[in-house]
Design a protein around this motif. Structure first.
Motif, PDB file in Angstrom:
ATOM      1  N   VAL A 171     -33.918 -67.249 -88.549  1.00  0.00           N
ATOM      2  CA  VAL A 171     -34.475 -67.276 -87.192  1.00  0.00           C
ATOM      3  C   VAL A 171     -33.916 -66.135 -86.350  1.00  0.00           C
ATOM      4  CG1 VAL A 171     -34.464 -68.592 -85.032  1.00  0.00           C
ATOM      5  CG2 VAL A 171     -34.967 -69.730 -87.199  1.00  0.00           C
ATOM      6  N   TYR A 172     -34.852 -65.403 -85.707  1.00  0.00           N
ATOM      7  CA  TYR A 172     -34.470 -64.330 -84.796  1.00  0.00           C
ATOM      8  C   TYR A 172     -35.021 -64.638 -83.417  1.00  0.00           C
ATOM      9  CZ  TYR A 172     -33.188 -61.316 -88.714  1.00  0.00           C
ATOM     10  OH  TYR A 172     -32.584 -60.783 -89.828  1.00  0.00           O
ATOM     11  N   LYS A 173     -34.226 -64.307 -82.389  1.00  0.00           N
ATOM     12  CA  LYS A 173     -34.729 -64.479 -81.024  1.00  0.00           C
ATOM     13  C   LYS A 173     -34.092 -63.437 -80.124  1.00  0.00           C
ATOM     14  CE  LYS A 173     -34.878 -67.500 -77.039  1.00  0.00           C
ATOM     15  NZ  LYS A 173     -36.322 -67.431 -76.768  1.00  0.00           N
ATOM     16  N   SER A 174     -34.925 -62.842 -79.252  1.00  0.00           N
ATOM     17  CA  SER A 174     -34.404 -61.884 -78.278  1.00  0.00           C
ATOM     18  C   SER A 174     -34.839 -62.250 -76.874  1.00  0.00           C
ATOM     19  CB  SER A 174     -34.946 -60.484 -78.568  1.00  0.00           C
ATOM     20  OG  SER A 174     -34.629 -60.097 -79.859  1.00  0.00           O
ATOM     21  N   TYR A 175     -33.977 -62.007 -75.909  1.00  0.00           N
ATOM     22  CA  TYR A 175     -34.359 -62.088 -74.498  1.00  0.00           C
ATOM     23  C   TYR A 175     -34.526 -60.647 -74.042  1.00  0.00           C
ATOM     24  CZ  TYR A 175     -33.203 -67.022 -73.710  1.00  0.00           C
ATOM     25  OH  TYR A 175     -33.181 -68.386 -73.724  1.00  0.00           O
ATOM     26  N   GLY A 176     -35.762 -60.179 -74.054  1.00  0.00           N
ATOM     27  CA  GLY A 176     -35.969 -58.780 -73.668  1.00  0.00           C
ATOM     28  C   GLY A 176     -35.312 -57.873 -74.678  1.00  0.00           C
ATOM     29  N   LEU A 181     -30.258 -64.332 -81.282  1.00  0.00           N
ATOM     30  CA  LEU A 181     -30.125 -64.971 -82.590  1.00  0.00           C
ATOM     31  C   LEU A 181     -30.559 -63.958 -83.648  1.00  0.00           C
ATOM     32  CD1 LEU A 181     -31.691 -68.512 -81.960  1.00  0.00           C
ATOM     33  CD2 LEU A 181     -29.274 -67.958 -82.170  1.00  0.00           C
ATOM     34  N   SER A 182     -29.671 -63.706 -84.630  1.00  0.00           N
ATOM     35  CA  SER A 182     -29.977 -62.703 -85.657  1.00  0.00           C
ATOM     36  C   SER A 182     -29.942 -63.307 -87.039  1.00  0.00           C
ATOM     37  CB  SER A 182     -28.960 -61.561 -85.604  1.00  0.00           C
ATOM     38  OG  SER A 182     -28.855 -61.054 -84.314  1.00  0.00           O
ATOM     39  N   GLY A 183     -31.117 -63.714 -87.507  1.00  0.00           N
ATOM     40  CA  GLY A 183     -31.201 -64.187 -88.891  1.00  0.00           C
ATOM     41  C   GLY A 183     -30.348 -65.405 -89.181  1.00  0.00           C
ATOM     42  N   CYS A 184     -30.507 -66.462 -88.372  1.00  0.00           N
ATOM     43  CA  CYS A 184     -29.729 -67.688 -88.589  1.00  0.00           C
ATOM     44  C   CYS A 184     -30.430 -68.603 -89.587  1.00  0.00           C
ATOM     45  CB  CYS A 184     -29.574 -68.449 -87.269  1.00  0.00           C
ATOM     46  SG  CYS A 184     -28.663 -67.516 -86.047  1.00  0.00           S
ATOM     47  N   ASP A 222     -38.612 -65.829 -82.086  1.00  0.00           N
ATOM     48  CA  ASP A 222     -39.517 -64.721 -82.412  1.00  0.00           C
ATOM     49  C   ASP A 222     -39.909 -64.665 -83.881  1.00  0.00           C
ATOM     50  OD1 ASP A 222     -37.432 -62.818 -80.203  1.00  0.00           O
ATOM     51  OD2 ASP A 222     -39.248 -63.936 -79.728  1.00  0.00           O
ATOM     52  N   ARG A 223     -38.925 -64.826 -84.749  1.00  0.00           N
ATOM     53  CA  ARG A 223     -39.196 -64.756 -86.194  1.00  0.00           C
ATOM     54  C   ARG A 223     -38.473 -65.858 -86.922  1.00  0.00           C
ATOM     55  NH1 ARG A 223     -37.247 -58.996 -86.613  1.00  0.00           N
ATOM     56  NH2 ARG A 223     -36.382 -59.560 -88.621  1.00  0.00           N
ATOM     57  N   GLY A 224     -38.974 -66.218 -88.094  1.00  0.00           N
ATOM     58  CA  GLY A 224     -38.272 -67.202 -88.911  1.00  0.00           C
ATOM     59  C   GLY A 224     -39.020 -68.519 -88.909  1.00  0.00           C
ATOM     60  N   GLU A 225     -38.362 -69.532 -89.452  1.00  0.00           N
ATOM     61  CA  GLU A 225     -39.033 -70.819 -89.575  1.00  0.00           C
ATOM     62  C   GLU A 225     -38.062 -71.957 -89.313  1.00  0.00           C
ATOM     63  OE1 GLU A 225     -42.042 -72.694 -92.882  1.00  0.00           O
ATOM     64  OE2 GLU A 225     -40.041 -72.087 -93.489  1.00  0.00           O
ATOM     65  N   ILE A 226     -38.511 -72.951 -88.592  1.00  0.00           N
ATOM     66  CA  ILE A 226     -37.696 -74.152 -88.393  1.00  0.00           C
ATOM     67  C   ILE A 226     -38.566 -75.359 -88.722  1.00  0.00           C
ATOM     68  CG2 ILE A 226     -36.441 -75.587 -86.753  1.00  0.00           C
ATOM     69  CD1 ILE A 226     -35.696 -73.165 -85.191  1.00  0.00           C
ATOM     70  N   GLY A 231     -24.669 -64.322 -82.143  1.00  0.00           N
ATOM     71  CA  GLY A 231     -26.016 -64.562 -82.642  1.00  0.00           C
ATOM     72  C   GLY A 231     -26.123 -64.731 -84.146  1.00  0.00           C
ATOM     73  N   ARG A 232     -25.023 -64.630 -84.859  1.00  0.00           N
ATOM     74  CA  ARG A 232     -25.101 -64.788 -86.307  1.00  0.00           C
ATOM     75  C   ARG A 232     -24.291 -65.988 -86.758  1.00  0.00           C
ATOM     76  NH1 ARG A 232     -25.072 -59.298 -85.997  1.00  0.00           N
ATOM     77  NH2 ARG A 232     -26.870 -58.373 -87.043  1.00  0.00           N
ATOM     78  N   ILE A 233     -24.740 -66.586 -87.877  1.00  0.00           N
ATOM     79  CA  ILE A 233     -23.896 -67.621 -88.493  1.00  0.00           C
ATOM     80  C   ILE A 233     -22.921 -66.892 -89.401  1.00  0.00           C
ATOM     81  CG2 ILE A 233     -23.874 -69.591 -90.058  1.00  0.00           C
ATOM     82  CD1 ILE A 233     -26.520 -70.434 -88.929  1.00  0.00           C
ATOM     83  N   VAL A 234     -21.669 -66.839 -88.960  1.00  0.00           N
ATOM     84  CA  VAL A 234     -20.667 -66.059 -89.678  1.00  0.00           C
ATOM     85  C   VAL A 234     -20.125 -66.802 -90.885  1.00  0.00           C
ATOM     86  CG1 VAL A 234     -18.362 -65.074 -89.441  1.00  0.00           C
ATOM     87  CG2 VAL A 234     -20.056 -64.762 -87.634  1.00  0.00           C
ATOM     88  N   GLU A 235     -19.920 -68.120 -90.677  1.00  0.00           N
ATOM     89  CA  GLU A 235     -19.382 -68.885 -91.800  1.00  0.00           C
ATOM     90  C   GLU A 235     -19.873 -70.313 -91.731  1.00  0.00           C
ATOM     91  OE1 GLU A 235     -15.288 -68.260 -92.593  1.00  0.00           O
ATOM     92  OE2 GLU A 235     -15.054 -70.187 -93.602  1.00  0.00           O
TER      93      GLU A 235
END
Lengths: 225, 240, 242
Positions: C7-12, C17-20, C54-58, C212-216
């Protein structure tokens, strides 16, 4: 020195009271319809659908940019004949009071819509989120959660606007519809005692409106603080 | 709808119907300006009085606001036009002057004093919204109270109230229409004249509405310029 | 039960969220932790569609959240959410807060809704406050009511967005206890929180986010004992020393 003669007043009171009923009647209808239509406009203004929000914005802008006197004249000169044609009524029907009520309601709705819009925006966004999170549709959230709170927050402003509306009803003078002020003027003109009647009318408005404003201030402090 | 009526000459021949409208517009603008200047001057003084330590002065200004806000504008206008010349000494002479001048001066005075009450409340709100420390800081530097108002409080308050004053300016223009009831030839009155003479109600009212919208737009534009000039860097709403 | 993929999401201009990606199985309790601004709240709000992405699937219980035709209202009735600011409806009594959605969203009868509401208030220990208004309750009490309000719709899973962050320290435990009780009863939960003690005791897995990333991500015991990434190690050392 002007010789004051207040003797016209007691005899004229029944006629003046008829006029006052007209003033109060227009106020009541315009406030009720104005708040209802104004709330709808406010919700439309905040809608994500562009044509809807643009219409509401244009409506509000238009009615807030022109004088009430002009709107009243427009309604008195054009609408009755329009309505008669559309509804097929006889030319004798007196639509002046109805025209006045419609004019005031449509006009004031623009002002009420700005009050309600501020009210809606004063309700924390989390309330709407919580309602949506429970599965309510946006309209359900607005009706059950946001609007009740918006109203409560805006009651003093809604009432103050109603007092202003009451004062504005004096403008039906331009259509020779006899409200309280119109009645006072008529009596004063007929009896040649215009000075006394105008001062009397001014005093009555002053007493009624100050009392009403004071009541709103009291309400604000006691109930809503 | 027939818009050619606007370019047709009026019965008396000296101008077109559009010309009549512009006469009305001119008078509306002149009346509104005169009233606005009076309202700003008086309203500012009253607004200051509502915030000073003296109880009597505050009450006086408060009473003014109460009276002028609780009587409808139309009633106030009629009182100025019909009552005041009767009861004020020298009123008889006022009734002798040119009718247009009578109507214009009465309207300007009435509208000005009416609007002053509203300006007073805006100025008061502006001053009261300033942090109380500002006044104390001024006094602590040894400035007298009038000096503190002049150099510290009023400059900031003036900038803060530009937005509400914009809507008051629009209000003055709208309220000027009420003055048509005592016979003053202003824009709404001319609109009504047009309807009477041409029997083209829709076109007449459309034209008058458009002119009011144009005036409105002009005011908004003007005030935006004033607002951008008046912005205080780093303070609420301004761009740093 | 809940499947978040890429999942990706941007505010402007800003990417929050970057590829969660994370999978939540039925009955699991996932704790999402991380520094402020890491996107934890945003992610959880994407799960029930309160925030678009914006992108991805839930996918939640078989329903795709991002898809156009999805009836979000219906989905949200099955996913409970508890907010940091409680967000009880102040103009309604406590009991009405609990019955409103039951009646308007699920179409239950007023009597049935009322009974369920009282039973749930009992469960969170607040039955005697049923006729009060939210403003008359303490923060901890309000949050417990909020939990009951979500439970009234019989959700299949519950989302918690920093449920104790707005509470005075003394009231945190009463809320955490209710949440622990839910976990014991098998509720699928995703909890965004800073309460690492709670996480250690109750969570099945920990998800650690940063920028914005799931690190671990890993099972609770392993995460606390041997964090695999430096960032997680850093975070834990700072948080656990309180």
């Amino acid at each position: 020195m002007y010789e004051f003669d207040w003797s016209s007043i007691p005899g004229a009171l029944p006629f003046l009271w008829q006029g006052m009923k007209v003033s109060l009647g227009i106020t009541a209808v315009a406030v009720a319809v104005g708040i209802a239509w104004g709330t709808v406009l406010a919700v439309m203004r905040l809608s994500p659908a562009r044509p809807v929000s643009l219409f509401a914005a244009a409506y509000v802008s238009l009615f807030r940019s022109v004088p009430l006197v002009m709107v009243l004249l427009w309604f008195f000169l054009i609408v009755p004949s329009l309505l008669r044609d559309v509804l097929g009524l006889s030319h004798a029907t007196d639509l002046r009071l109805a025209s006045a009520m419609v004019a005031f309601a449509l006009f004031e709705a623009a002002y009420y819509s700005e009050i309600m819009r501020a009210g809606i925006q004063s309700v924390s966004k989390g309330q709407r989120s919580a309602a949506l999170a429970l599965g309510m549709t946006p309209l359900q959230a607005m009706w059950h959660v946001v609007l009740p709170q918006a109203f409560r927050n805006m009651v003093p402003l809604l009432l103050t606007q109603a007092i202003i509306l009451f004062q504005d009803t004096s403008l039906v003078y331009v259509s020779a519809l006899a409200d309280f002020f119109g009645a006072a003027y008529k009596v004063g003109d007929r009896d040649g005692r215009l000075v006394e009647m105008l001062l009397f009318a001014g005093a009555v408005y002053f007493v009624l409106c100050s009392a009403a404003s004071w009541a709103v201030r009291l309400l604000r402090r006691r109930v809503l603080a | 709808m027939d818009f050619r009526i606007f370019v047709s000459p009026v019965p008396t021949g000296e101008t077109t119907y559009l010309g009549w409208l512009f006469v009305g517009l001119r008078n509306t603008v002149a009346l509104s300006l005169a009233a606005w200047i009076l309202a700003l001057a008086l309203g500012t003084v009253l607004g200051i009085l509502r915030t000073v330590p003296g109880r009597g002065l505050r009450a006086l200004a408060g009473a003014y606001v109460e009276i002028f806000r609780n009587v409808p504008l139309l009633v106030q206008l009629f009182i100025w036009y019909f009552v005041v010349p009767e009861i004020v000494p020298g009123g008889h002479r006022f009734k002798q002057i040119d009718p247009f001048a009578q109507q214009f001066l009465t309207s300007a005075a009435c509208l000005g004093l009416f609007t002053a009450a509203r300006v007073c409340e805006q100025v008061r709100a502006g001053i009261e919204s300033l942090p109380p420390g500002q006044k104390n800081a001024g006094l602590a530097l040894g400035l007298t109270l009038p000096q503190t108002y002049r150099y510290v409080l009023l400059p900031m308050a003036a900038r803060l109230i530009v937005p509400p004053l914009t809507s008051e300016t629009v209000n003055v223009f709208k309220n000027s229409a009420v003055c048509s009831t005592i016979g003053l030839i202003e824009l709404t009155a001319q609109g009504r004249q047009l309807v009477d003479y041409t029997a083209h109600a829709y076109e007449s009212f459309l034209a008058v509405t458009v002119l009011y919208l144009v005036v409105n737009a002009a005011i908004q534009l003007l005030m935006r310029v004033v607002e951008s000039r008046a912005r205080v860097p780093g303070y609420l709403g301004s761009r740093k | 039960m809940i499947s978040v993929r890429d999942v990706y999401k941007s505010y402007g201009e800003v990417e929050v969220l970057s590829g969660c990606s994370v999978e939540v199985r039925k009955g699991e309790v996932i704790v999402v932790c991380g520094p402020s601004g890491s996107g934890k709240s945003t992610l959880i709000k994407c799960i029930n569609g309160l925030e678009p992405f914006d992108r991805g699937e839930i996918v939640v219980d078989g329903v795709s959240v991002g898809k156009r035709g999805t009836n979000l209202s219906k989905l949200r009735a099955r996913v409970g959410m508890v907010f940091q600011q409680f967000e009880l409806f102040p103009h309604m009594k406590v009991i009405d807060n609990l019955t409103l959605a039951q009646v308007k969203v699920l179409g239950r009868g007023a009597e049935q809704a009322g009974k369920k509401a009282l039973a749930l208030l009992d469960r969170v220990g607040l039955r005697e406050h049923a006729d009060k208004h939210p403003g008359q309750l303490s923060g901890g009490q309000q949050q417990r009511v909020a939990i009951a309000r979500s439970l009234a719709l019989d959700p299949v899973c519950m989302l918690f967005d920093e449920p104790t962050s707005a509470l005075d320290p003394e009231m945190i435990n009463e809320v955490l206890d209710v949440m622990a009780g839910l976990a014991r009863d098998g509720m699928t939960m995703v909890v965004v929180t800073h309460e690492m003690g709670f996480a250690r005791k109750v969570a099945s897995r920990i998800v650690f986010m940063d920028q914005g990333r799931i690190v671990e991500e890993g099972r609770t015991a392993e995460f606390f004992a041997e964090p695999k990434t430096d960032r997680a190690r850093q975070f834990l050392s700072k948080v656990l020393h309180h």
